[in-house]
Design a protein around this motif. Structure first.
Motif, PDB file in Angstrom:
ATOM      1  N   MET A  35       0.818  -1.205   0.000  1.00 11.67           N
ATOM      2  CA  MET A  35       0.000   0.000   0.000  1.00 11.67           C
ATOM      3  C   MET A  35       0.855   1.260   0.000  1.00 11.67           C
ATOM      4  SD  MET A  35      -2.903  -1.193   2.777  1.00 11.67           S
ATOM      5  CE  MET A  35      -3.929   0.275   2.586  1.00 11.67           C
ATOM      6  N   HIS A  36       0.326   2.307  -0.625  1.00 12.76           N
ATOM      7  CA  HIS A  36       0.950   3.626  -0.596  1.00 12.76           C
ATOM      8  C   HIS A  36       0.779   4.211   0.805  1.00 12.76           C
ATOM      9  CE1 HIS A  36       1.533   7.914  -1.515  1.00 12.76           C
ATOM     10  NE2 HIS A  36       2.117   7.530  -2.645  1.00 12.76           N
ATOM     11  N   GLU A  69      -2.607   5.655   1.556  1.00 15.97           N
ATOM     12  CA  GLU A  69      -3.666   4.668   1.795  1.00 15.97           C
ATOM     13  C   GLU A  69      -3.605   4.156   3.227  1.00 15.97           C
ATOM     14  OE1 GLU A  69      -3.651   3.008  -2.812  1.00 15.97           O
ATOM     15  OE2 GLU A  69      -2.424   2.045  -1.274  1.00 15.97           O
ATOM     16  N   TRP A 102      -8.813  -0.756  -0.165  1.00 14.92           N
ATOM     17  CA  TRP A 102      -8.156  -1.833  -0.914  1.00 14.92           C
ATOM     18  C   TRP A 102      -8.970  -2.223  -2.149  1.00 14.92           C
ATOM     19  CZ3 TRP A 102      -3.449  -3.219  -1.328  1.00 14.92           C
ATOM     20  CH2 TRP A 102      -3.118  -4.403  -1.981  1.00 14.92           C
ATOM     21  N   LYS A 128      -8.219   0.333  -4.741  1.00 11.45           N
ATOM     22  CA  LYS A 128      -6.876   0.156  -5.314  1.00 11.45           C
ATOM     23  C   LYS A 128      -6.872  -0.980  -6.335  1.00 11.45           C
ATOM     24  CE  LYS A 128      -2.013  -0.179  -3.883  1.00 11.45           C
ATOM     25  NZ  LYS A 128      -1.663   1.245  -4.090  1.00 11.45           N
ATOM     26  N   GLU A 129      -7.491  -2.098  -5.989  1.00  8.02           N
ATOM     27  CA  GLU A 129      -7.545  -3.233  -6.904  1.00  8.02           C
ATOM     28  C   GLU A 129      -8.326  -2.873  -8.175  1.00  8.02           C
ATOM     29  OE1 GLU A 129      -6.250  -6.194  -6.927  1.00  8.02           O
ATOM     30  OE2 GLU A 129      -5.514  -6.557  -4.913  1.00  8.02           O
ATOM     31  N   TRP A 137      -6.209  -0.735 -10.420  1.00  4.38           N
ATOM     32  CA  TRP A 137      -5.201  -1.584 -11.064  1.00  4.38           C
ATOM     33  C   TRP A 137      -5.785  -2.278 -12.296  1.00  4.38           C
ATOM     34  CZ3 TRP A 137      -0.211  -2.717  -8.836  1.00  4.38           C
ATOM     35  CH2 TRP A 137       0.527  -3.653  -9.568  1.00  4.38           C
ATOM     36  N   PRO A 148       2.752  -1.819  -6.457  1.00  4.38           N
ATOM     37  CA  PRO A 148       1.474  -1.241  -6.011  1.00  4.38           C
ATOM     38  C   PRO A 148       1.644  -0.067  -5.056  1.00  4.38           C
ATOM     39  CG  PRO A 148       1.877  -3.341  -4.943  1.00  4.38           C
ATOM     40  CD  PRO A 148       2.919  -3.204  -6.011  1.00  4.38           C
ATOM     41  N   ALA A 154      -1.545   5.869  -5.285  1.00  5.82           N
ATOM     42  CA  ALA A 154      -2.430   5.922  -4.124  1.00  5.82           C
ATOM     43  C   ALA A 154      -3.877   6.069  -4.560  1.00  5.82           C
ATOM     44  CB  ALA A 154      -2.045   7.082  -3.212  1.00  5.82           C
ATOM     45  N   ALA A 155      -4.714   5.138  -4.153  1.00  6.69           N
ATOM     46  CA  ALA A 155      -6.152   5.247  -4.378  1.00  6.69           C
ATOM     47  C   ALA A 155      -6.787   5.832  -3.125  1.00  6.69           C
ATOM     48  CB  ALA A 155      -6.754   3.881  -4.680  1.00  6.69           C
ATOM     49  N   VAL A 164      -7.284   8.746  -7.810  1.00  6.43           N
ATOM     50  CA  VAL A 164      -5.973   8.107  -7.762  1.00  6.43           C
ATOM     51  C   VAL A 164      -4.893   9.152  -7.967  1.00  6.43           C
ATOM     52  CG1 VAL A 164      -6.053   7.537 -10.220  1.00  6.43           C
ATOM     53  CG2 VAL A 164      -4.533   6.263  -8.719  1.00  6.43           C
TER      54      VAL A 164
END
Length: 236
Positions: free
Chosen positions: A151-152, A155, A175, A178-179, A182, A193, A197-198, A208
């Motif tokens: 993770m960023h 996040e 999460w 983020k997925e 991606w 990843p 950052a989401a 993002v």
């Protein structure tokens, strides 16, 4: 402007006429992303998915998964993909031109249609759109299970800032977003990843932070009846 998604909470009906007539150029003219969000514990959902006969190559591939629960989950995910596309264009699920991409992602050939699917336990979601789309579902993520190494920092900070009682839900939303980002961006497997950052704001809008990332629009929602988070992100 937030993403307008047509959320559907029942299994697609492959017996119904197609919602769209496929034009001569072969592109399915969706007016907004369609996302089917399903509970595999629902007897009607289980019956609809169980009635789908997958093509032999898919059955053979799934048969190689030794863990029975995981095999059943992925089988129903594939069935849901075929049902969703088939219902949209009036095609029987076994005839849907569904293939596997380079990293196993689902691809629909010849229709100008992008799809994405995700499952986590009893939670299952399938999305369709005319542009790249990413869909993800997640269960609440406990502190000990948070994938911090992937993770960023932003996040992680967002999750840590949540009230203790809300932290597992916040983690699931972040999460899932983020997925979904991606998948929508079709990022290579080699991408770190932690490099983007989401974020999910109070209204569920997904943004993002990534200078190398194509523009996306997304939404994330917590669904109490599903005991899970669902995120939908599309390339714009």
């Amino acid at each position: 402007m937030s993403l307008d998604v047509d959320f559907r909470f029942q299994a697609p009906d492959a017996r119904a006429p197609g919602a769209f007539a496929v034009p001569r150029d072969g592109r399915v003219p969706l007016t907004r992303p369609i996302v089917h969000v399903l509970d595999r514990r629902d007897p009607e959902v289980a019956a609809a998915l169980g009635a789908v006969v997958l093509p032999r190559p898919e059955r053979d591939l799934l048969a190689g998964i030794h863990h029975a629960d995981r095999r059943a989950e992925l089988t129903e995910r594939r069935a849901a993909l075929r049902l969703a596309v088939g219902a949209a264009i009036g095609l029987a699920p076994p005839l849907v031109p569904l293939e596997r991409g380079p990293v196993g992602e689902p691809l629909v050939t010849g229709l100008g249609l992008h799809v994405s699917a995700s499952s986590r336990g009893h939670r299952l979601a399938v999305g369709l759109w005319n542009r790249p789309i990413g869909v993800d579902v997640e269960a609440p993520i406990a502190e000990a299970a948070l994938p911090r190494t992937r993770m960023h920092a932003r996040e992680i900070a967002a999750v840590d800032a949540a009230a203790p009682a809300e932290r597992a839900i916040t983690a699931a939303l972040v999460w899932a977003a983020k997925e979904a980002v991606w998948k929508a961006a079709v990022m290579p497997v080699s991408r770190d990843p932690r490099g983007f950052a989401a974020a999910v704001d109070a209204l569920g809008q997904v943004t993002v932070a990534d200078p190398d990332h194509p523009a996306v629009s997304g939404i994330a929602r917590w669904l109490p009846e599903l005991e899970g988070a669902v995120a939908v992100v599309v390339s714009i």
